[in-house]
Enzyme design. Structure first.
Site, short mmCIF file in Angstrom:
data_model
loop_
_atom_site.label_atom_id
_atom_site.label_comp_id
_atom_site.label_asym_id
_atom_site.label_seq_id
_atom_site.Cartn_x
_atom_site.Cartn_y
_atom_site.Cartn_z
N SER A 116 -30.09 -49.00 -11.61
CA SER A 116 -29.39 -48.48 -12.69
C SER A 116 -28.83 -47.06 -12.10
O SER A 116 -29.62 -46.06 -12.20
CB SER A 116 -30.26 -48.13 -13.84
N LYS A 174 -33.32 -40.01 -16.86
CA LYS A 174 -32.12 -40.30 -15.92
C LYS A 174 -30.91 -40.92 -16.34
O LYS A 174 -29.81 -40.58 -15.74
CB LYS A 174 -33.10 -41.08 -14.69
N LYS A 231 -24.47 -50.91 -18.46
CA LYS A 231 -25.90 -50.34 -18.67
C LYS A 231 -26.22 -49.18 -19.28
O LYS A 231 -26.97 -48.86 -19.98
CB LYS A 231 -26.39 -50.38 -17.14
P1 NAD Z 1 -39.69 -47.78 -9.06
O1 NAD Z 1 -39.65 -46.12 -8.96
O2 NAD Z 1 -40.86 -48.23 -9.53
O3 NAD Z 1 -39.33 -48.32 -7.74
C1 NAD Z 1 -38.37 -47.68 -6.71
C2 NAD Z 1 -38.67 -48.22 -5.42
O4 NAD Z 1 -37.85 -47.55 -4.56
C3 NAD Z 1 -40.31 -47.24 -5.00
O5 NAD Z 1 -40.92 -48.40 -4.50
C4 NAD Z 1 -39.61 -46.47 -3.95
O6 NAD Z 1 -40.74 -46.16 -2.97
C5 NAD Z 1 -38.48 -47.02 -3.37
N1 NAD Z 1 -37.53 -46.19 -2.44
C6 NAD Z 1 -37.12 -44.95 -2.95
N2 NAD Z 1 -36.41 -44.48 -2.10
C7 NAD Z 1 -36.39 -45.37 -1.19
C8 NAD Z 1 -35.77 -45.26 0.44
N3 NAD Z 1 -35.14 -44.22 0.80
N4 NAD Z 1 -36.05 -46.51 1.02
C9 NAD Z 1 -36.83 -47.60 0.75
N5 NAD Z 1 -37.24 -47.32 -0.57
C10 NAD Z 1 -37.25 -46.45 -1.25
O7 NAD Z 1 -38.56 -48.03 -10.23
P2 NAD Z 1 -38.22 -49.48 -10.61
O8 NAD Z 1 -39.07 -49.41 -12.36
O9 NAD Z 1 -38.45 -50.44 -9.93
O10 NAD Z 1 -36.78 -49.14 -11.13
C11 NAD Z 1 -35.65 -49.39 -10.23
C12 NAD Z 1 -34.29 -49.25 -10.93
O11 NAD Z 1 -34.12 -50.26 -12.06
C13 NAD Z 1 -34.09 -48.04 -11.48
O12 NAD Z 1 -32.76 -47.67 -11.46
C14 NAD Z 1 -34.39 -48.26 -12.98
O13 NAD Z 1 -33.77 -47.35 -13.85
C15 NAD Z 1 -33.95 -49.67 -13.29
N6 NAD Z 1 -34.61 -50.44 -14.20
C16 NAD Z 1 -35.81 -50.29 -14.47
C17 NAD Z 1 -36.76 -50.93 -15.50
C18 NAD Z 1 -37.88 -50.80 -16.00
O14 NAD Z 1 -38.45 -51.23 -16.87
N7 NAD Z 1 -38.76 -50.37 -14.92
C19 NAD Z 1 -35.56 -51.84 -16.50
C20 NAD Z 1 -34.47 -51.94 -15.96
C21 NAD Z 1 -33.97 -51.16 -15.13
#
Ligand code: NAD
Length: 293
Positions: free
Chosen positions: A94, A237, A169
């Site tokens: 997102s 965010k 979104k």
């Molecule tokens: P998260 O923080 O759990 O996971 C993000 C991952 O990206 C982490 O494991 C981190 O180590 C990795 N990362 C960051 N920089 C990196 C890089 N340079 N190279 C490789 N890996 C890297 O976040 P999430 O909850 O999995 O969310 C991911 C996306 O989905 C976000 O944009 C969030 O807004 C969206 N989202 C989340 C939810 C929710 O309920 N958690 C629901 C819908 C959408």
């Protein structure tokens, strides 16, 4: 089809496991080695950005926000520098739709197509493979890769050209945040006026004011349960991106600006790790009550 997935956090990890059921040739990476190990144990292979960019038919990302997606794709030795015509990039994070369009424009210089495909549904639906995808990009690219997204989602809808997925979104996130605030304000008013918030919820949930947000969040507010679901900092965010997008296109968003300040207060006073329904705790602090307790 050979697939690369970068970003194995709360969402990316279960999405990788669902992908593996249909696409066993899956290359993955993440900054956190334990997350990679978990998905490798399920059958994926760990790979560098270079290997993913050079060898995968489709590159997927599930990263926190626009800066991380730009860094991974367009930074020094970014994945995009290894991709060629015929390969496709699908960003499921997102992020700001303005950034989606910028990334797509860079990829187009090498004839690499892109879809922006953020999701709603959270971790439980990521595990079940029943996420809702909101997709932006060319119709023919969408048609070709819809079955791939359907391995992770129950609903996959094209909303327009690149950026339309993330714009949708952000619209979703505005509606959710404003609903939560209205709910907290209304339950606080009822309690201060001497009416039990439990009974208010029971009486109105089947009427016009009722909503999925009300059904999910009113019981949490009344129980004082702030265990996330969806964290305050993630919503901050998303609303920052909504404000930036709205200002870019001249759309008025006074409600978004206001609820963003409430979320920021919560970040400062309560920490950003609580569920976004903790907006109720802002009202509890203002009114010196505990909703329903
Ligand atoms: P998260 O923080 O759990 O996971 C993000 C991952 O990206 C982490 O494991 C981190 O180590 C990795 N990362 C960051 N920089 C990196 C890089 N340079 N190279 C490789 N890996 C890297 O976040 P999430 O909850 O999995 O969310 C991911 C996306 O989905 C976000 O944009 C969030 O807004 C969206 N989202 C989340 C939810 C929710 O309920 N958690 C629901 C819908 C959408």
């Amino acid at each position: 089809m050979k697939i690369g997935l970068i970003g194995l956090g709360i969402m990316g990890k279960p999405m990788a496991k669902n992908l593996l059921k249909k696409y066993p040739d899956l290359l993955v990476n993440d900054l956190v080695q334990t997350a990679v190990d978990d998905v490798v144990a399920a059958g994926a292979k760990q790979a560098s950005n270079e290997e993913i960019g050079k060898t995968c038919d489709v590159v997927l990302t599930m990263l926190p926000n626009s800066p991380q997606v730009k860094e991974v794709m367009l930074g020094e030795n970014g994945v995009a520098s290894f991709m060629k015509k015929g390969q496709v990039f699908i960003d499921m994070s997102s992020i700001n739709p303005v950034a989606s369009k910028e990334i797509a424009a860079e990829l187009a210089k090498n004839d690499v197509e892109m879809l922006d495909a953020p999701v709603s549904g959270g971790e439980p639906k990521a595990i079940d493979g029943t996420l809702s995808f909101m997709v932006g990009g060319k119709q023919e690219v969408f048609d070709e890769y819809k079955p791939l997204l359907e391995t992770m989602g129950a609903s996959v809808v094209r909303c327009g050209d690149v950026g339309a997925g993330n714009t949708t979104k952000l619209a979703n996130q505005i509606i959710v945040a404003c609903n939560i605030q209205a709910l907290a304000e209304a339950l606080t008013m009822a309690q201060k006026a001497g009416v039990d918030p439990n009974l208010v919820f029971d009486a109105i949930k089947g009427g016009l004011a009722g909503s999925t947000v009300m059904n999910a969040k009113a019981p949490m507010m009344i129980a004082g349960n702030d265990k996330p679901g969806f964290k305050i900092d993630l919503h901050i965010k998303d609303l920052n991106n909504a404000l930036d997008c709205a200002h870019t296109f001249g759309a008025p968003v006074p409600m978004t600006a206001q609820v963003q300040e409430v979320l920021q207060w919560l970040h400062n006073h309560e920490g950003g790790g609580k569920d976004h329904s903790a907006i109720a705790q802002y009202y509890e602090a203002l009114s010196d009550i505990k909703i329903g307790r």
